[in-house]
Write an enzyme that holds these catalytic residues in place. Structure first.
Site, PDB file in Angstrom:
ATOM      1  N   LYS A 147      50.575  46.934-100.773  1.00 40.92           N
ATOM      2  CA  LYS A 147      49.484  48.019 -99.817  1.00 40.92           C
ATOM      3  C   LYS A 147      49.390  48.804-100.455  1.00 40.92           C
ATOM      4  CE  LYS A 147      51.673  44.733 -96.330  1.00 40.92           C
ATOM      5  NZ  LYS A 147      53.398  44.397 -95.101  1.00 40.92           N
ATOM      6  N   TYR A 151      45.169  41.305 -89.332  1.00 42.36           N
ATOM      7  CA  TYR A 151      46.423  41.182 -88.482  1.00 42.36           C
ATOM      8  C   TYR A 151      46.404  40.882 -87.019  1.00 42.36           C
ATOM      9  CZ  TYR A 151      49.364  43.313 -92.298  1.00 42.36           C
ATOM     10  OH  TYR A 151      49.805  43.821 -93.741  1.00 42.36           O
ATOM     11  N   ASN A 210      56.943  48.709 -96.671  1.00 43.00           N
ATOM     12  CA  ASN A 210      57.858  47.474 -97.376  1.00 43.00           C
ATOM     13  C   ASN A 210      56.695  46.360 -98.665  1.00 43.00           C
ATOM     14  OD1 ASN A 210      55.518  45.540 -96.016  1.00 43.00           O
ATOM     15  ND2 ASN A 210      56.928  44.091 -94.505  1.00 43.00           N
ATOM     16  N   HIS A 217      52.391  42.210 -99.013  1.00 42.25           N
ATOM     17  CA  HIS A 217      51.706  40.780 -98.050  1.00 42.25           C
ATOM     18  C   HIS A 217      51.527  39.692 -98.998  1.00 42.25           C
ATOM     19  CE1 HIS A 217      49.593  38.818 -94.937  1.00 42.25           C
ATOM     20  NE2 HIS A 217      48.859  38.062 -96.421  1.00 42.25           N
ATOM     21  N   GLU A 225      42.735  34.365 -95.328  1.00 39.22           N
ATOM     22  CA  GLU A 225      42.887  35.971 -96.021  1.00 39.22           C
ATOM     23  C   GLU A 225      41.823  36.053 -97.660  1.00 39.22           C
ATOM     24  OE1 GLU A 225      47.327  36.376 -94.399  1.00 39.22           O
ATOM     25  OE2 GLU A 225      46.841  36.107 -95.986  1.00 39.22           O
TER      26      GLU A 225
HETATM   27  P1  IDP Z   1      55.412  39.470 -93.195  1.00 37.83           P
HETATM   28  O1  IDP Z   1      54.589  41.134 -93.933  1.00 37.83           O
HETATM   29  O2  IDP Z   1      56.599  39.174 -93.962  1.00 37.83           O
HETATM   30  O3  IDP Z   1      54.619  38.080 -92.768  1.00 37.83           O
HETATM   31  P2  IDP Z   1      54.896  39.816 -90.799  1.00 37.83           P
HETATM   32  O4  IDP Z   1      55.815  39.298 -89.743  1.00 37.83           O
HETATM   33  O5  IDP Z   1      53.945  39.172 -90.391  1.00 37.83           O
HETATM   34  O6  IDP Z   1      55.578  40.124 -91.904  1.00 37.83           O
HETATM   35  O7  IDP Z   1      54.165  41.503 -90.452  1.00 37.83           O
HETATM   36  C1  IDP Z   1      53.211  41.594 -90.712  1.00 37.83           C
HETATM   37  C2  IDP Z   1      53.365  42.898 -91.043  1.00 37.83           C
HETATM   38  O8  IDP Z   1      53.965  44.108 -89.611  1.00 37.83           O
HETATM   39  C3  IDP Z   1      54.927  43.617 -91.966  1.00 37.83           C
HETATM   40  O9  IDP Z   1      54.757  43.077 -93.340  1.00 37.83           O
HETATM   41  C4  IDP Z   1      54.674  44.534 -91.666  1.00 37.83           C
HETATM   42  O10 IDP Z   1      54.013  45.717 -92.630  1.00 37.83           O
HETATM   43  C5  IDP Z   1      54.133  45.374 -90.680  1.00 37.83           C
HETATM   44  N1  IDP Z   1      55.422  44.477 -89.208  1.00 37.83           N
HETATM   45  C6  IDP Z   1      56.201  43.591 -89.097  1.00 37.83           C
HETATM   46  N2  IDP Z   1      57.049  43.975 -88.247  1.00 37.83           N
HETATM   47  C7  IDP Z   1      57.089  45.628 -87.872  1.00 37.83           C
HETATM   48  C8  IDP Z   1      57.843  46.204 -86.973  1.00 37.83           C
HETATM   49  O11 IDP Z   1      58.694  45.918 -86.282  1.00 37.83           O
HETATM   50  N3  IDP Z   1      57.927  47.021 -87.176  1.00 37.83           N
HETATM   51  C9  IDP Z   1      57.037  47.814 -88.494  1.00 37.83           C
HETATM   52  N4  IDP Z   1      56.348  47.173 -89.208  1.00 37.83           N
HETATM   53  C10 IDP Z   1      56.331  45.505 -88.545  1.00 37.83           C
HETATM   54 MG    MG Z   2      53.028  37.493 -91.939  1.00 37.55          MG
END
Ligand code: IDP
Ligand code: MG
Length: 151
Positions: free
Chosen positions: A11, A51, A114, A117, A128
């Site tokens: 990212k 997304y 974070n 992805h 994807e």
């Molecule tokens: P993942 O990336 O670990 O698969 P997902 O639940 O699929 O997690 O969420 C996709 C992305 O959305 C996350 O990597 C993060 O960047 C963002 N995200 C998920 N939950 C939150 C939140 O509660 N606050 C802010 N960003 C979030």
């Molecule tokens: Mg995910």
């Protein structure tokens, strides 16, 4: 054991913080093969498709803004159980809770920044990969160390 392909997006924070090399090095050393890799600025349209499962959630607008704000690096990796192996290497979604030794646990501290992805299943990976790469960009080749990475 199934040989799989998975999709990874480094990212904008990973690119801006110059962590691309450090992260890719971990995948290479693990034995995962680089099938495709490119720098790309994710468009709003692509972000909303990619997304789609998060549309309607409170963080969706911030997520799209984050992911479209600067270039990312899109990667396809191949290896035994590649989907699960990469997810484990990434660590928990919330970087503050991710274990040390994982990418998020070593380099991140917030859920909204974070770094990475990774596909959550083989069908998701297929979808994807198709969003980011043309079939001709996915290269088939053997790595010289394959006979030593796999028995
Ligand atoms: P993942 O990336 O670990 O698969 P997902 O639940 O699929 O997690 O969420 C996709 C992305 O959305 C996350 O990597 C993060 O960047 C963002 N995200 C998920 N939950 C939150 C939140 O509660 N606050 C802010 N960003 C979030
Ligand atoms: Mg995910």
């Amino acid at each position: 054991m199934a040989r799989e392909r998975t999709f990874v997006l480094l990212k904008p924070d990973a690119v801006q913080r110059a962590l691309v090399g450090a992260i890719v090095e971990r995948f290479e050393r693990r034995g995962l093969k680089l099938v495709a890799m490119k720098t790309t600025k994710v468009s709003r349209e692509l972000a909303e498709t990619y997304y789609l499962e998060h549309k309607g959630k409170p963080f969706f607008a911030a997520l799209v803004k984050y992911i479209t704000s600067a270039p990312s690096v899109a990667i396809v990796l191949e290896g035994d159980e590649a989907v699960a192996v990469v997810r484990k290497m990434m660590g928990k979604t919330n970087a503050a809770e991710a274990e040390p030794g994982t990418i998020r646990g070593d380099f991140g501290i917030q859920i909204g920044r974070n770094l990475i992805h990774g596909s959550d299943s083989v069908p998701t990976a297929k979808r994807e990969i198709g969003l980011f790469f043309a079939p001709a960009e996915l290269l088939d080749y053997a790595r010289v160390d394959e006979a030593w990475v796999y028995e």
